[in-house]
Enzyme design. Structure first.
Site, short mmCIF file in Angstrom:
data_model
loop_
_atom_site.label_atom_id
_atom_site.label_comp_id
_atom_site.label_asym_id
_atom_site.label_seq_id
_atom_site.Cartn_x
_atom_site.Cartn_y
_atom_site.Cartn_z
N HIS A 6 0.85 -1.19 0.00
CA HIS A 6 0.00 0.00 0.00
C HIS A 6 0.88 1.24 0.00
O HIS A 6 2.11 1.14 0.13
CB HIS A 6 -0.94 0.01 1.21
CG HIS A 6 -0.28 -0.25 2.51
ND1 HIS A 6 0.66 0.58 3.05
CD2 HIS A 6 -0.38 -1.29 3.37
CE1 HIS A 6 1.07 0.08 4.19
NE2 HIS A 6 0.47 -1.07 4.41
P1 TYD Z 1 -1.64 -2.72 7.82
O1 TYD Z 1 -0.96 -1.40 7.94
O2 TYD Z 1 -2.64 -2.90 6.70
O3 TYD Z 1 -0.53 -3.84 7.74
P2 TYD Z 1 0.18 -4.45 6.45
O4 TYD Z 1 0.10 -3.42 5.40
O5 TYD Z 1 1.56 -4.76 6.88
O6 TYD Z 1 -0.57 -5.69 6.10
O7 TYD Z 1 -2.35 -3.06 9.20
C1 TYD Z 1 -2.94 -4.31 9.43
C2 TYD Z 1 -4.12 -4.11 10.35
O8 TYD Z 1 -3.71 -3.55 11.58
C3 TYD Z 1 -5.17 -3.18 9.77
O9 TYD Z 1 -6.45 -3.78 9.97
C4 TYD Z 1 -5.09 -1.94 10.59
C5 TYD Z 1 -4.44 -2.38 11.88
N1 TYD Z 1 -3.52 -1.35 12.40
C6 TYD Z 1 -3.90 -0.58 13.47
O10 TYD Z 1 -5.01 -0.73 14.02
N2 TYD Z 1 -3.03 0.36 13.95
C7 TYD Z 1 -1.82 0.57 13.39
O11 TYD Z 1 -1.03 1.44 13.86
C8 TYD Z 1 -1.45 -0.23 12.25
C9 TYD Z 1 -0.12 -0.04 11.58
C10 TYD Z 1 -2.33 -1.18 11.80
#
Ligand code: TYD
Length: 137
Positions: free
Chosen positions: A54
């Protein structure tokens, strides 16, 4: 802010070498060009999995391999770049509006991310084609 910060770059962090064990540190607006608003970490990544995939509209970040190793793949209209992180005294500064993913996590790797913003799902661009359209605006 200095132009150097407009592009991603590796930042060598202070390393205080000591026979008792080494020590490194990060201070906001000192080693890194933003105020630290949030810290999160990724761990227990099963073999073959990737994270990220992303871009952020606003969030800038510093990515550190606190333990083990992984690759960070960045992509925008300048093309793809890959950074292998495997030292806890280096951080990769990633500005906003870069598509980024992380892969090839070693066993027991620990990925620390210092972020310039609070978590906000509206700051994410999760569709690659939407990202390209956003860049073209
Ligand atoms: P995400 O940033 O989409 O992780 P990746 O891109 O590595 O797969 O985050 C995964 C999940 O965690 C998403 O549902 C949102 C949650 N999240 C939070 O609640 N707080 C945060 O600070 C982060 C980074 C993620």
């Amino acid at each position: 802010m200095n132009n150097i910060y407009l592009k991603e770059h590796l930042i060598k962090l202070p390393k205080i070498e000591d026979p008792r064990g080494n020590l490194s540190f990060i201070e906001e607006l000192n080693q890194i060009p933003f105020k630290i608003t949030r810290v999160y970490w990724i761990y227990d990544v099963p073999g073959g999995q990737s994270r990220g995939g992303h871009a952020f509209k606003e969030q800038q970040e510093l990515i550190v391999a606190l333990s083990g190793s992984f690759d960070v793949i960045l992509d925008d209209n300048l093309g793809k770049r890959e950074y292998s992180l495997n030292r806890s005294y280096y951080g990769l500064y990633v500005p906003n509006l870069i598509w980024r993913s992380m892969e090839n996590f070693s066993t027991n790797s620990l990925c620390l991310i210092l972020a310039s913003t609070h978590y906000d799902e509206k700051d994410y661009i999760r569709d690659y084609h939407e990202f390209l359209r956003f860049l073209a605006k």
